[in-house]
Design a protein around this motif. Sequence first.
Motif, PDB file in Angstrom:
ATOM      1  N   MET A   1       0.833  -1.198   0.000  1.00 31.36           N
ATOM      2  CA  MET A   1       0.000   0.000   0.000  1.00 31.36           C
ATOM      3  C   MET A   1       0.873   1.256   0.000  1.00 31.36           C
ATOM      4  N   THR A   2       0.461   2.272  -0.751  1.00 35.59           N
ATOM      5  CA  THR A   2       1.132   3.559  -0.705  1.00 35.59           C
ATOM      6  C   THR A   2       0.644   4.328   0.506  1.00 35.59           C
ATOM      7  N   ILE A   3       1.305   5.428   0.835  1.00 34.26           N
ATOM      8  CA  ILE A   3       0.889   6.220   1.980  1.00 34.26           C
ATOM      9  C   ILE A   3      -0.505   6.807   1.740  1.00 34.26           C
ATOM     10  N   LEU A   4      -0.858   7.104   0.481  1.00 34.96           N
ATOM     11  CA  LEU A   4      -2.190   7.609   0.208  1.00 34.96           C
ATOM     12  C   LEU A   4      -3.246   6.526   0.439  1.00 34.96           C
ATOM     13  N   ASP A   5      -2.925   5.290   0.111  1.00 35.83           N
ATOM     14  CA  ASP A   5      -3.844   4.180   0.401  1.00 35.83           C
ATOM     15  C   ASP A   5      -4.037   4.030   1.907  1.00 35.83           C
ATOM     16  N   THR A   6      -2.926   4.080   2.635  1.00 35.48           N
ATOM     17  CA  THR A   6      -3.000   3.969   4.090  1.00 35.48           C
ATOM     18  C   THR A   6      -3.835   5.096   4.693  1.00 35.48           C
ATOM     19  N   ALA A   7      -3.594   6.331   4.209  1.00 31.86           N
ATOM     20  CA  ALA A   7      -4.339   7.482   4.717  1.00 31.86           C
ATOM     21  C   ALA A   7      -5.818   7.372   4.387  1.00 31.86           C
ATOM     22  N   ARG A   8      -6.123   6.859   3.223  1.00 32.45           N
ATOM     23  CA  ARG A   8      -7.520   6.711   2.828  1.00 32.45           C
ATOM     24  C   ARG A   8      -8.241   5.725   3.758  1.00 32.45           C
ATOM     25  N   THR A   9      -7.554   4.642   4.088  1.00 34.98           N
ATOM     26  CA  THR A   9      -8.159   3.637   4.966  1.00 34.98           C
ATOM     27  C   THR A   9      -8.280   4.141   6.401  1.00 34.98           C
ATOM     28  N   LYS A  10      -7.188   4.687   6.940  1.00 28.38           N
ATOM     29  CA  LYS A  10      -7.178   5.092   8.345  1.00 28.38           C
ATOM     30  C   LYS A  10      -7.949   6.392   8.579  1.00 28.38           C
ATOM     31  N   ALA A  11      -7.523   7.465   7.898  1.00 33.76           N
ATOM     32  CA  ALA A  11      -8.063   8.787   8.201  1.00 33.76           C
ATOM     33  C   ALA A  11      -9.450   8.997   7.612  1.00 33.76           C
ATOM     34  N   LEU A  12      -9.642   8.608   6.350  1.00 34.78           N
ATOM     35  CA  LEU A  12     -10.926   8.855   5.711  1.00 34.78           C
ATOM     36  C   LEU A  12     -11.990   7.861   6.153  1.00 34.78           C
ATOM     37  N   GLU A  13     -11.694   6.580   6.022  1.00 35.41           N
ATOM     38  CA  GLU A  13     -12.715   5.577   6.305  1.00 35.41           C
ATOM     39  C   GLU A  13     -12.947   5.377   7.802  1.00 35.41           C
TER      40      GLU A  13
ATOM     41  N   ALA B   1       5.447   7.959  11.706  1.00 38.27           N
ATOM     42  CA  ALA B   1       6.125   7.466  10.504  1.00 38.27           C
ATOM     43  C   ALA B   1       5.273   7.719   9.263  1.00 38.27           C
ATOM     44  N   GLU B   2       3.983   7.546   9.396  1.00 43.13           N
ATOM     45  CA  GLU B   2       3.078   7.771   8.266  1.00 43.13           C
ATOM     46  C   GLU B   2       2.975   9.257   7.926  1.00 43.13           C
ATOM     47  N   ILE B   3       2.981  10.092   8.955  1.00 44.80           N
ATOM     48  CA  ILE B   3       2.976  11.543   8.712  1.00 44.80           C
ATOM     49  C   ILE B   3       4.212  11.949   7.930  1.00 44.80           C
ATOM     50  N   LEU B   4       5.359  11.383   8.291  1.00 45.07           N
ATOM     51  CA  LEU B   4       6.594  11.692   7.571  1.00 45.07           C
ATOM     52  C   LEU B   4       6.482  11.272   6.107  1.00 45.07           C
ATOM     53  N   ASP B   5       5.864  10.141   5.840  1.00 45.43           N
ATOM     54  CA  ASP B   5       5.656   9.711   4.451  1.00 45.43           C
ATOM     55  C   ASP B   5       4.805  10.726   3.690  1.00 45.43           C
ATOM     56  N   VAL B   6       3.792  11.272   4.345  1.00 45.59           N
ATOM     57  CA  VAL B   6       2.957  12.291   3.709  1.00 45.59           C
ATOM     58  C   VAL B   6       3.783  13.528   3.385  1.00 45.59           C
ATOM     59  N   LEU B   7       4.627  13.939   4.311  1.00 46.32           N
ATOM     60  CA  LEU B   7       5.460  15.127   4.092  1.00 46.32           C
ATOM     61  C   LEU B   7       6.456  14.929   2.953  1.00 46.32           C
TER      62      LEU B   7
ATOM     63  N   LEU C   1      10.549  26.778  11.187  1.00 46.04           N
ATOM     64  CA  LEU C   1      11.469  27.385  12.154  1.00 46.04           C
ATOM     65  C   LEU C   1      12.895  26.863  12.010  1.00 46.04           C
ATOM     66  N   GLY C   2      13.077  25.914  11.110  1.00 40.25           N
ATOM     67  CA  GLY C   2      14.381  25.279  10.944  1.00 40.25           C
ATOM     68  C   GLY C   2      14.347  23.808  11.277  1.00 40.25           C
ATOM     69  N   GLU C   3      13.163  23.305  11.613  1.00 41.48           N
ATOM     70  CA  GLU C   3      12.991  21.891  11.945  1.00 41.48           C
ATOM     71  C   GLU C   3      13.149  21.031  10.689  1.00 41.48           C
ATOM     72  N   THR C   4      13.562  19.796  10.874  1.00 41.11           N
ATOM     73  CA  THR C   4      13.621  18.839   9.774  1.00 41.11           C
ATOM     74  C   THR C   4      12.213  18.308   9.493  1.00 41.11           C
ATOM     75  N   LEU C   5      12.054  17.625   8.378  1.00 45.41           N
ATOM     76  CA  LEU C   5      10.767  16.999   8.104  1.00 45.41           C
ATOM     77  C   LEU C   5      10.444  15.949   9.157  1.00 45.41           C
ATOM     78  N   GLU C   6      11.470  15.264   9.649  1.00 51.55           N
ATOM     79  CA  GLU C   6      11.259  14.289  10.725  1.00 51.55           C
ATOM     80  C   GLU C   6      10.705  14.975  11.965  1.00 51.55           C
ATOM     81  N   GLN C   7      11.240  16.134  12.292  1.00 51.77           N
ATOM     82  CA  GLN C   7      10.746  16.867  13.455  1.00 51.77           C
ATOM     83  C   GLN C   7       9.363  17.460  13.198  1.00 51.77           C
ATOM     84  N   ARG C   8       9.068  17.791  11.962  1.00 56.67           N
ATOM     85  CA  ARG C   8       7.726  18.272  11.629  1.00 56.67           C
ATOM     86  C   ARG C   8       6.704  17.159  11.831  1.00 56.67           C
ATOM     87  N   ALA C   9       7.079  15.949  11.443  1.00 60.61           N
ATOM     88  CA  ALA C   9       6.197  14.802  11.673  1.00 60.61           C
ATOM     89  C   ALA C   9       6.050  14.538  13.169  1.00 60.61           C
ATOM     90  N   GLU C  10       7.138  14.655  13.910  1.00 58.30           N
ATOM     91  CA  GLU C  10       7.088  14.503  15.371  1.00 58.30           C
ATOM     92  C   GLU C  10       6.138  15.530  15.975  1.00 58.30           C
TER      93      GLU C  10
END
Length: 322
Positions: free
Chosen positions: A1-13, A21-27, A208-217
């Motif tokens: 499954m792609t991250i969009l498939d995962t998001a569709r199942t979890k968040a939408l449905e 980890a999934e948020i980081l994939d979205v970013l 603010l200078g955060e990494t994408l990993e920190q943005r997901a955190e």
Amino acid sequence: MTILDTARTKALERGEGLNEAEILDVLNVPDDQLTELLELAHQVRIKHCGVEVSLEGIISLKTGGCPEDCHFCSQSGLFESPVRAVTLDIDELVEAARQSAKMGASEFCIVAAVKGPTERLLDQVKDAIQAINAEVDISISASLGILTREQARRLREMGVSRYNHNFETARSFFPNVVTTHTWEERKNTLDFVRAEGMEVCCGGIIGLGETLEQRAEFAAQLAEVEPHEVPMNFLDPRPGTPFADRGLVPRGEALRAVAAFRLAMPTAQLRFAGGTELALGDDGTEQGLLGGANAIIGGNYLTTAGRPMEVDRELIDTLKAL
């Protein structure tokens, strides 16, 4: 499954937020999937929050002279920023609330640049709330810094329905942004707010200078406190502050952040705040409202110009007709 498939199942449905980890994939979604990502985030917003877009007015009771060293903020008294200290009177607050309600705002937030409220400030807020309630039909929220449990109780008794206290950034990056208080102090305030029956409003600033990993955190940590409202700011580098030379967040990166925060918090009110017009522009703001966001702070953002509230009202009305 792609991250969009995962998001569709979890968040939408299922209405479940994505994990870190999934948020980081979205970013990290590539450009050729950005449109699909935004459409999915919009579907999640419509299903779990509804079609309404909330407009909020905001005003500073006390501007400038703050003793804290938030590196992005021109209100700190520790930096050479061109922001003068100002305290508004009750009549000015009532008029600002009246104009916000006239533009269709459902909420009005009273803000003060302080580490935490003094007895004098709490008395001013109480008088302001009484005066506003006597003349304007609008819900009142507040943002007065770090609270004790007793101060939270008193604000609730005054009629404050929602309290804003932003994390600003990920816990791991926080010491790079603020050194005069801790992330834990902010978290304690949110706990007191919820315990005293007020709604929690907590967000922060992207870029603010955060990494994408920190943005997901950051998004995952926000989701853990289950805020009713999440203000999304994008860094607007202020002259005289330590972050004055930081660049703006690119539009695509900003839109990915909007979608990621929606997919992390399917039911939260996601509100565009400071720096939105810089990171997204006018058409990008519309993209964001069709890509996960469902609320706007209208007019000025305390120390930055923003856009006239009439413009935001017109945009909301246009989107209603789509």
